[in-house]
Design a protein around this motif. Sequence first.
Motif, mmCIF file in Angstrom:
data_model
loop_
_atom_site.group_PDB
_atom_site.id
_atom_site.type_symbol
_atom_site.label_atom_id
_atom_site.label_comp_id
_atom_site.label_asym_id
_atom_site.label_seq_id
_atom_site.Cartn_x
_atom_site.Cartn_y
_atom_site.Cartn_z
ATOM 1 N N GLU A 91 9.398 -15.756 -25.297
ATOM 2 C CA GLU A 91 8.879 -15.286 -23.750
ATOM 3 C C GLU A 91 9.498 -13.865 -23.467
ATOM 4 N N ARG A 92 10.721 -13.654 -23.849
ATOM 5 C CA ARG A 92 11.083 -12.290 -23.598
ATOM 6 C C ARG A 92 10.769 -11.205 -24.555
ATOM 7 N N VAL A 93 10.358 -11.672 -25.621
ATOM 8 C CA VAL A 93 9.594 -10.652 -26.498
ATOM 9 C C VAL A 93 8.273 -10.456 -26.132
ATOM 10 N N LEU A 94 7.534 -11.379 -25.531
ATOM 11 C CA LEU A 94 6.190 -11.093 -25.003
ATOM 12 C C LEU A 94 6.331 -10.258 -23.850
ATOM 13 N N GLN A 95 7.229 -10.467 -22.870
ATOM 14 C CA GLN A 95 7.718 -9.709 -21.595
ATOM 15 C C GLN A 95 7.900 -8.192 -21.987
ATOM 16 N N ALA A 100 5.826 -2.731 -22.228
ATOM 17 C CA ALA A 100 5.730 -1.535 -22.772
ATOM 18 C C ALA A 100 4.242 -1.039 -23.105
ATOM 19 N N LEU A 101 3.377 -2.135 -23.272
ATOM 20 C CA LEU A 101 1.838 -1.949 -23.157
ATOM 21 C C LEU A 101 1.313 -1.388 -21.856
ATOM 22 N N GLU A 102 2.032 -1.771 -20.879
ATOM 23 C CA GLU A 102 1.582 -1.275 -19.543
ATOM 24 C C GLU A 102 1.878 0.388 -19.355
ATOM 25 N N GLY A 103 3.081 0.650 -19.872
ATOM 26 C CA GLY A 103 3.211 2.009 -19.869
ATOM 27 C C GLY A 103 2.501 2.975 -21.031
ATOM 28 N N LEU A 104 2.183 2.218 -22.184
ATOM 29 C CA LEU A 104 1.323 3.024 -23.059
ATOM 30 C C LEU A 104 -0.188 3.053 -22.478
ATOM 31 N N GLU A 105 -0.672 2.254 -22.074
ATOM 32 C CA GLU A 105 -2.022 2.098 -21.372
ATOM 33 C C GLU A 105 -2.095 3.069 -20.419
ATOM 34 N N PHE A 106 -1.004 3.235 -19.491
ATOM 35 C CA PHE A 106 -1.027 4.272 -18.422
ATOM 36 C C PHE A 106 -1.336 5.581 -19.019
ATOM 37 N N MET A 107 -0.354 5.873 -20.045
ATOM 38 C CA MET A 107 -0.280 7.084 -20.814
ATOM 39 C C MET A 107 -1.587 7.796 -21.282
ATOM 40 N N ASN A 108 -2.152 6.435 -21.900
ATOM 41 C CA ASN A 108 -3.649 6.638 -22.511
ATOM 42 C C ASN A 108 -4.645 7.201 -21.621
ATOM 43 N N LYS A 109 -4.587 6.584 -20.133
ATOM 44 C CA LYS A 109 -5.501 6.998 -19.446
ATOM 45 C C LYS A 109 -5.575 8.406 -18.971
ATOM 46 N N HIS A 110 -4.119 8.933 -19.250
ATOM 47 C CA HIS A 110 -3.902 10.669 -18.873
ATOM 48 C C HIS A 110 -4.185 11.407 -20.235
ATOM 49 N N GLY A 191 4.874 -2.768 -32.580
ATOM 50 C CA GLY A 191 4.599 -3.694 -33.627
ATOM 51 C C GLY A 191 5.955 -3.919 -34.220
ATOM 52 N N VAL A 192 6.470 -2.601 -34.920
ATOM 53 C CA VAL A 192 7.771 -2.497 -35.675
ATOM 54 C C VAL A 192 8.846 -3.047 -34.910
ATOM 55 N N LEU A 193 8.957 -2.242 -33.662
ATOM 56 C CA LEU A 193 10.145 -2.812 -32.630
ATOM 57 C C LEU A 193 10.079 -4.176 -32.318
ATOM 58 N N LEU A 194 9.032 -4.739 -32.185
ATOM 59 C CA LEU A 194 8.931 -6.212 -31.759
ATOM 60 C C LEU A 194 9.278 -7.047 -32.784
ATOM 61 N N PHE A 195 8.715 -6.408 -34.315
ATOM 62 C CA PHE A 195 9.502 -7.374 -35.333
ATOM 63 C C PHE A 195 10.958 -7.282 -35.666
ATOM 64 N N GLU A 196 11.673 -6.011 -35.312
ATOM 65 C CA GLU A 196 13.095 -5.989 -35.255
ATOM 66 C C GLU A 196 13.727 -6.968 -34.320
ATOM 67 N N ASN A 245 1.491 -17.615 -30.732
ATOM 68 C CA ASN A 245 0.968 -16.388 -30.059
ATOM 69 C C ASN A 245 2.017 -14.831 -30.230
ATOM 70 N N VAL A 246 3.509 -15.215 -30.798
ATOM 71 C CA VAL A 246 3.903 -13.819 -30.809
ATOM 72 C C VAL A 246 3.674 -13.491 -32.494
ATOM 73 N N LEU A 247 3.400 -14.354 -33.272
ATOM 74 C CA LEU A 247 2.929 -14.035 -34.702
ATOM 75 C C LEU A 247 1.461 -13.395 -34.597
ATOM 76 N N THR A 248 0.714 -13.876 -33.749
ATOM 77 C CA THR A 248 -0.549 -13.347 -33.595
ATOM 78 C C THR A 248 -0.572 -12.032 -33.024
ATOM 79 N N LEU A 249 0.480 -11.633 -32.072
ATOM 80 C CA LEU A 249 0.733 -10.320 -31.666
ATOM 81 C C LEU A 249 1.324 -9.374 -32.714
ATOM 82 N N LEU A 250 2.072 -9.721 -33.569
ATOM 83 C CA LEU A 250 2.757 -9.183 -34.402
ATOM 84 C C LEU A 250 1.799 -8.611 -35.301
#
Length: 879
Positions: A91-95, A100-110, A191-196, A245-250
């Motif tokens: 659960e913590r991994v998904l959070q 992190a994806l929220e921040g990346l997605e906001f950057m991409n908008k700009h 993905g590498v960070l989450l795998f670690e 779901n975590v494996l799928t995300l990775l």
Amino acid sequence: MRPLRDAQLGAFTFFASALPHDVCGSNGLPLTPNSIKILGRFQLLKTITHPRLCQYVDISRGKHERLVVVTEHYESSLNDFQKQVQTVSPERVLQIAYEALEGLEFMNKHGMVHRALNAQNVLMDGKGKVKLAKFGLYYMTDHGADVDFPIGYPSYLAPEVIAQGSVHPRDPSQGENPLPSGPKTDVWSLGVLLFELCAGRRLLQNIEISERLKFIITLGCIDDIVTVLAEEHGCLDAIRELPENVLTLLRKCLTFLPSRRPTPAELLVDPVFEGVSCLYAPFQQPVGLFSSSLRCAHLELPEDISQLCKDDDEEYLGERAIDEVYHLWCLAGGDLEKELTNKEIIQSKPPVCTLPNFLLEDGESFGQGRDRSFLLDDTTVTLSLCQLKNRLKDVAGEAYYPLLEDEQSSLSQSNSSNELSCTVMLPLIIRERDTEYQLIRIILFDRLLKAYPYKKNLVWKEARVDIPPLIRGLAWAALLGVEGDIQAKYDSIDKDTPIPTDRQIEVDIPRCHQYDELLSSPQGHRKFRRVLKAWVVSHPDLVYWQGLDSLCAPFLWLNFNNEALAYACMSAFIPKYLYNFFLKDNSHVIQEYLTVFSQMIAFHDPELSNHLNEIGFIPDLYAIPWFLTMFTHVFPLHKIFHLWDTLLLGNSSFPFCIGVAILQQLRDRLLANGFNECILLFSDLPEIDIERCVRESINLFCWTPKSATYRQHAQPPKAQGDASTNGFGKTANYYSSDYQDMPKTDLSREPLELSDLKAEVSPRISAEDLIDLCELSVGGQTKRSKASKPKILAVDIRSIEDFGRGHISGSISIPYSTAFSPDGELVQCPATGTLQSFRGRVIVVISHAMKSAAMTSTLSHTEVMDCSIRQESSLCFPH
């Protein structure tokens, strides 16, 4: 910017690539240093505000292309989190992934990509929320083109980045430049960070870089990259125990082909986050000051406001914006390079240790190898706020929440420190460097501007004291009356279609305030071009004149990240102070303006006026650049800021007073020189004391009759009650109103033809002004001793018979026929003793019809000089 709260200020440094000194661009000008380019691009990063991104605050440029970046910082990172926690729950991994994806997605908008993701750059705030750091490094360096080091970390770089090799962007020897990285690059790194995080160990850390890259490239032939990585690092069992779901995300993040890899925006709506996304409310961009949206729609007030200041140990400074805290930190003695030097990030070397490396014929080398200090050191140094907090320890908590409507909330009465109340009387340059004083002023203006336009009058009131440099841009917009959805209006203007003016704009911009690092950057030139073109396109009845770029410069500098506000301020400023100056044929407007200015010189300094007229040094030779650019072509920006702080409080006649004040500073040199020397003097204008100039301008403005500066080509009257008609408040008398805004009566002054206006040396006033002047004189006598002289002397040059039928009380009669011959030559100087007794006071000449105005003006002016009265001013009033 958002409040500081539990965050800290951090700083890191790097070098931009050095350019050859003997190379010029296609326009023949020297190449713009890469550090200047980076500084210009960085400005946009200050506007990127999101809960998942560390806020960028400032950038400073040092020697040898060194740049120091200040940013929001947290001591804890994902790397520290991994060390503290042996096993991380799914659960913590998904959070962490979702944040992190929220921040990346906001950057991409700009239009930005991180590209430098690693465990050290994923910070954690006090609540354990993700904060992405150094997300702007790839953008500000133009995808790495302006630095000598690669952007990113080999262990986390996506395969497509590694496949491009180490080709430096814009390297002509390498053929085509590599394509910049896209949003999917960061998904692989994540993905590498989450795998670690799931495996509990770092990947590819103890392997040579070449072996790491080979291994990553070989992953392209493998279907299940996650399983292969787990086998390679001996953590297959730990990975297999992860929920589906975590494996799928990775697996989705570590997809080898970019075409099949999702973007951050696609991952955020993926079913793997079905149970996580509901925990996070969508981010809402704060509403700006000038927009069509309600700024206080979600405002929540505490039940008891008094509780805000109850806790003596509360960290009030943490509730201020990050840029405010950094600004105060600098005022309190903060030094970025000193902080980095203390942490040995910046190390100085003696010159003998920096000799270049050279090779002899036999291959033996001497000298230094490559200086590693020019490569990226991603260490972030925390800036200590202890010195700032010590400076502000005596500031009471109530100062952070001033009551705007309370009479006791003024600066001189509400501060706990008596020294602070005395700061108001100090010179402006000292006040702007006083930490406690600036804190109080910033907080007060911040509250007033948040209530704009409802507190517009209070903004005017406080602006008369001074304007904090940090909030100057918004304060100027409020003084100019900017309102509404300015961004929508600016966006609706076509700034791309070529127009004939483009060529002249392109020529002028590289010469406009290019000593300033911000305005000389390519981003500054681009914004200059857009704002100027928007003004030209949106004002089809006006044309582009040289000098318009100088007018734009202060507004663009203050609102560099808000072109719409710079355009709005400029569009409000020009009609107020330069009405019809930019007509295709503006000769009649300019000539009237210069004639009135010449009369203002005669009114305030007859001796100087006579001398300049005798040597032929007329305002046409030196004053056109002054008024056409409102002195921006004459003074550097830092002086213009102080000058315009006061100019915006006055009406359209205030620039006359500034011009006279400048001449009075040069008075001794002008009186001692002839025409040629004066020309040389103004070709390289001596240093002008701006604070003295402002002070004297206000004094001149307050004691100039409003009708003396009347211009028929000024802006038409506005609705009564506008705060701009009383910019100096109680410190000024009735003269501070704009004559053009006054309702016309039988006692008002009528316009003159330009030829008649030029024939008069001294200015005219209206009957209303004469009545007011007389009332002031009487009032002055009642308040002072009976022996006190009146402020004015009324000289009636009508015939004795007309004078006997009726005249102004206290006026003296000097019939025109007794003073001048029929051909206009001076015969005698009557009433010499009376005129001598009025040395230094205003003389009002009252005559018959307007047709004799030119002659009476000559009479009054000549009399003043022939009688050796050097300080009088003369006015011509048509009966």
